[in-house]
Write an enzyme that holds these catalytic residues in place. Structure first.
Site, PDB file in Angstrom:
ATOM      1  N   GLU A  81      34.010  33.098  41.812  1.00 39.29           N
ATOM      2  CA  GLU A  81      34.922  32.357  42.699  1.00 39.29           C
ATOM      3  C   GLU A  81      34.904  33.078  44.036  1.00 39.29           C
ATOM      4  O   GLU A  81      35.521  34.123  44.197  1.00 39.29           O
ATOM      5  CB  GLU A  81      36.346  32.352  42.118  1.00 39.29           C
ATOM      6  CG  GLU A  81      36.500  31.546  40.848  1.00 39.29           C
ATOM      7  CD  GLU A  81      36.424  30.045  41.074  1.00 39.29           C
ATOM      8  OE1 GLU A  81      36.295  29.607  42.229  1.00 39.29           O
ATOM      9  OE2 GLU A  81      36.494  29.306  40.075  1.00 39.29           O
ATOM     10  N   CYS A 113      42.062  31.992  49.226  1.00 34.58           N
ATOM     11  CA  CYS A 113      40.685  31.502  49.163  1.00 34.58           C
ATOM     12  C   CYS A 113      40.604  30.045  49.597  1.00 34.58           C
ATOM     13  O   CYS A 113      39.777  29.680  50.405  1.00 34.58           O
ATOM     14  CB  CYS A 113      40.115  31.686  47.763  1.00 34.58           C
ATOM     15  SG  CYS A 113      41.143  30.980  46.486  1.00 34.58           S
TER      16      CYS A 113
HETATM   17  P1  NAD Z   1      35.579  41.761  48.061  1.00 35.14           P
HETATM   18  O1  NAD Z   1      34.411  40.967  47.609  1.00 35.14           O
HETATM   19  O2  NAD Z   1      35.399  42.739  49.137  1.00 35.14           O
HETATM   20  O3  NAD Z   1      36.215  42.577  46.842  1.00 35.14           O
HETATM   21  C1  NAD Z   1      36.613  41.948  45.643  1.00 35.14           C
HETATM   22  C2  NAD Z   1      36.489  42.938  44.500  1.00 35.14           C
HETATM   23  O4  NAD Z   1      35.122  43.263  44.311  1.00 35.14           O
HETATM   24  C3  NAD Z   1      37.221  44.254  44.715  1.00 35.14           C
HETATM   25  O5  NAD Z   1      37.776  44.660  43.475  1.00 35.14           O
HETATM   26  C4  NAD Z   1      36.097  45.189  45.135  1.00 35.14           C
HETATM   27  O6  NAD Z   1      36.349  46.545  44.845  1.00 35.14           O
HETATM   28  C5  NAD Z   1      34.953  44.679  44.285  1.00 35.14           C
HETATM   29  N1  NAD Z   1      33.623  44.975  44.804  1.00 35.14           N
HETATM   30  C6  NAD Z   1      33.249  45.225  46.080  1.00 35.14           C
HETATM   31  N2  NAD Z   1      31.907  45.407  46.152  1.00 35.14           N
HETATM   32  C7  NAD Z   1      31.436  45.257  44.890  1.00 35.14           C
HETATM   33  C8  NAD Z   1      30.137  45.288  44.321  1.00 35.14           C
HETATM   34  N3  NAD Z   1      29.056  45.505  45.053  1.00 35.14           N
HETATM   35  N4  NAD Z   1      30.014  45.048  43.000  1.00 35.14           N
HETATM   36  C9  NAD Z   1      31.090  44.778  42.236  1.00 35.14           C
HETATM   37  N5  NAD Z   1      32.344  44.752  42.713  1.00 35.14           N
HETATM   38  C10 NAD Z   1      32.521  44.982  44.029  1.00 35.14           C
HETATM   39  O7  NAD Z   1      36.694  40.675  48.433  1.00 35.14           O
HETATM   40  P2  NAD Z   1      38.139  40.919  49.027  1.00 35.14           P
HETATM   41  O8  NAD Z   1      37.955  41.366  50.442  1.00 35.14           O
HETATM   42  O9  NAD Z   1      38.922  41.751  48.076  1.00 35.14           O
HETATM   43  O10 NAD Z   1      38.739  39.448  48.974  1.00 35.14           O
HETATM   44  C11 NAD Z   1      38.560  38.519  50.019  1.00 35.14           C
HETATM   45  C12 NAD Z   1      37.509  37.488  49.683  1.00 35.14           C
HETATM   46  O11 NAD Z   1      37.756  36.933  48.398  1.00 35.14           O
HETATM   47  C13 NAD Z   1      37.508  36.310  50.624  1.00 35.14           C
HETATM   48  O12 NAD Z   1      36.191  35.947  50.954  1.00 35.14           O
HETATM   49  C14 NAD Z   1      38.131  35.187  49.811  1.00 35.14           C
HETATM   50  O13 NAD Z   1      37.783  33.906  50.213  1.00 35.14           O
HETATM   51  C15 NAD Z   1      37.659  35.515  48.448  1.00 35.14           C
HETATM   52  N6  NAD Z   1      38.532  34.925  47.434  1.00 35.14           N
HETATM   53  C16 NAD Z   1      38.060  33.851  46.712  1.00 35.14           C
HETATM   54  C17 NAD Z   1      38.876  33.239  45.780  1.00 35.14           C
HETATM   55  C18 NAD Z   1      38.411  32.046  44.978  1.00 35.14           C
HETATM   56  O14 NAD Z   1      39.045  31.691  44.004  1.00 35.14           O
HETATM   57  N7  NAD Z   1      37.317  31.430  45.319  1.00 35.14           N
HETATM   58  C19 NAD Z   1      40.167  33.723  45.562  1.00 35.14           C
HETATM   59  C20 NAD Z   1      40.604  34.824  46.302  1.00 35.14           C
HETATM   60  C21 NAD Z   1      39.765  35.428  47.239  1.00 35.14           C
END
Ligand code: NAD
Length: 469
Positions: free
Chosen positions: A242, A277
């Site tokens: 997601e 999101c």
């Molecule tokens: P992010 O991708 O930076 O981080 C999300 C999670 O992934 C964190 O726990 C982080 O530590 C982990 N992570 C980071 N790099 C990783 C890697 N290489 N491998 C595995 N895990 C890793 O996102 P964010 O900044 O926390 O959240 C914002 C983003 O999330 C926005 O783009 C938003 O649109 C999206 N989002 C989407 C939804 C949806 O349902 N589609 C819901 C909420 C947020």
């Protein structure tokens, strides 16, 4: 200050890597320090979750339902504490944090009650063929910082209900609400069924590669989603991704009841300071109503009370972290430099904390970064169009496709809504997610479905039994 620890096999364990600080975005003070798991601790958690799977997967659906309702009871008993943690690490106003926890508990109950039936494919004179659904094994849950509690529940509960066990990793920006949630869940669930590790992106990457994890449920950015897909390929893990969105909203020409409509649009665009999101992230308005819409949105924006989420009366909190605030500033400054009009807001507040007021940006088009990129913050670009077909093309001119909406006369709006390229189209609404309604994106917003029966099935694999009579 509460001393948080990792939870593995029902035990609280200190992290073997160096603790890290988590800031309160309202004043940039250190809210608490968080443990950090080592590689060895990841292996241990995955082993424990695999061990627990052997018995948890054999419990009946009804046994799991009863336990999950007890989890919901516990969440409701602890709503005040959980909401306070969310405000202090995430930044949202208290009323919204309470909604997050309360809705989380309701989500647990709805999902706990779902059942998976055995499907009979053929029952003839010669054969009985049935399809069963089995749990997958250990699920890795990786969650973001915007709705950290709610999204953790979205991953955990269908996984558990289907008979899987879990290793969870919350965002290192907002780890404490999920650490506390898992602590509470361990008061009810057998040991090892749900484990939690905290740490940075490296830990998430190692989970994605880990041979002992069968699926990763991930919510976060598109870039991270791609990296997880790469990491998961060696072990052929299943994925639910997601990812980011850049949802368009279209107001139809000659729309009536603008005041009511714009209240709805403001709420769905600036929900959680725009860090949602499926928030409405770019708004297309017919030239005849363009100026009026921008002005009315500015009036609503200017009526917000921006401040610390713990202060009574605050309706609008800070952005969650400095990097996100920097991105918002960069996109607005880029728009300004390219001739956009800042209708209201447009500057970070000059005080401690990551405050950026709700901002409306006009006189932009699809070539501006603020329209093309996901701002994920308190800024709404408003784009002018002259014909509905043009608005539809502009709305679909995006590499992501999470949600979209059309506002105005219901019949025409519904017709246009169906032509939007996204996972959910709303009519006279936006960003409404419900426990019984499948939700997921298309294009670079990822794949896989959450919620409802379809969301539950994503945590299972089919097993066909073909019996010759
Ligand atoms: P992010 O991708 O930076 O981080 C999300 C999670 O992934 C964190 O726990 C982080 O530590 C982990 N992570 C980071 N790099 C990783 C890697 N290489 N491998 C595995 N895990 C890793 O996102 P964010 O900044 O926390 O959240 C914002 C983003 O999330 C926005 O783009 C938003 O649109 C999206 N989002 C989407 C939804 C949806 O349902 N589609 C819901 C909420 C947020």
């Amino acid at each position: 200050m509460k001393d948080y620890q990792l939870i593995i096999n029902g035990e609280k364990i200190a992290g073997e890597n160096k603790n890290f600080d988590v800031l309160n975005p309202a004043d940039e003070s250190v809210y608490n320090t968080c443990p950090s798991a080592s590689d060895k601790q990841l292996d241990f958690a995955v082993n424990c979750a695999n061990e627990a799977f052997k018995t948890w997967s054999l419990t009946t659906s009804n046994e799991r339902k009863i336990l999950l309702h007890k989890v919901a009871d516990k969440i409701e008993e602890n709503i005040a504490e959980l909401a306070e943690i969310i405000v202090k690490e995430q930044g949202k106003p208290m009323f919204l944090a309470q909604v997050e926890v309360g809705a989380g508990a309701a989500w647990v109950r709805y999902t706990a009650d779902l059942e998976i039936e055995v499907e009979t494919i053929e029952d003839s004179e010669t054969r009985l063929i049935q399809m069963h659904r089995k749990p997958l094994g250990v699920i890795g849950s990786i969650t973001p910082w915007n709705w950290p509690f709610m999204i953790a529940i979205w991953h955990m509960i269908p996984a558990l209900k289907a008979g899987n066990t879990l290793v969870c990793k919350p965002s290192s920006n907002t780890p404490f609400n999920t650490l506390r949630l898992v602590e509470i869940m361990n008061e009810v669930l057998p040991k090892g069924v749900i484990n939690i590790l905290t740490g940075g992106s490296g830990l998430g990457s190692k989970m994605s590669k880990h041979e002992g994890i069968r699926k990763i449920a991930f919510t976060g950015s598109t870039e991270t989603g791609k990296s997880i897909m790469n990491d998961a390929s060696n072990s052929l893990k299943r994925l639910t991704l997601e990812l980011g969105g850049n949802d368009a909203g279209i107001i139809l020409p000659n729309s009536q009841n603008l005041d009511e409509m714009l209240n709805g649009i403001f709420q769905s665009s600036f929900l959680n300071m725009g860090q949602t999101c499926a928030a409405l992230k770019r708004l297309y308005v017919h030239s005849d109503q363009y100026d009026e819409v921008c002005e009315k949105l500015a009036v609503i924006a200017n009526s917000q009370v921006v401040g610390d989420g713990m202060t009574e009366g605050t309706t609008f909190g800070p952005v969650q972290n400095k990097a996100q605030l920097n991105l918002v500033e960069e996109l607005v400054n880029d728009a300004k430099a390219n001739g956009a009009k800042i209708v209201c807001g447009g500057e970070a507040l000059d005080k401690k904390g990551f405050y950026y007021p709700p901002t409306i940006v006009a006189d932009v088009d699809n070539s501006f970064r603020i329209v093309k990129e996901e701002q994920f913050g308190p800024v709404l670009p408003v784009i002018k169009y002259n014909a509905i077909q043009e608005a539809l093309l502009l709305a679909n001119d995006s590499e992501v496709g999470l949600g979209g909406s059309v506002w105005g006369e219901k019949e025409l709006a519904s017709e246009i809504a169906l032509k939007l390229e996204c996972g959910t189209s709303w009519v006279n609404n936006h960003a409404e997610v419900l426990p019984h309604v499948p939700f997921g994106g298309c294009k670079l917003s990822g794949y896989g479905i959450e919620f409802g029966q379809e969301g539950l099935l994503e945590f299972t694999q089919s097993h066909v039994v073909n019996i010759t009579k």
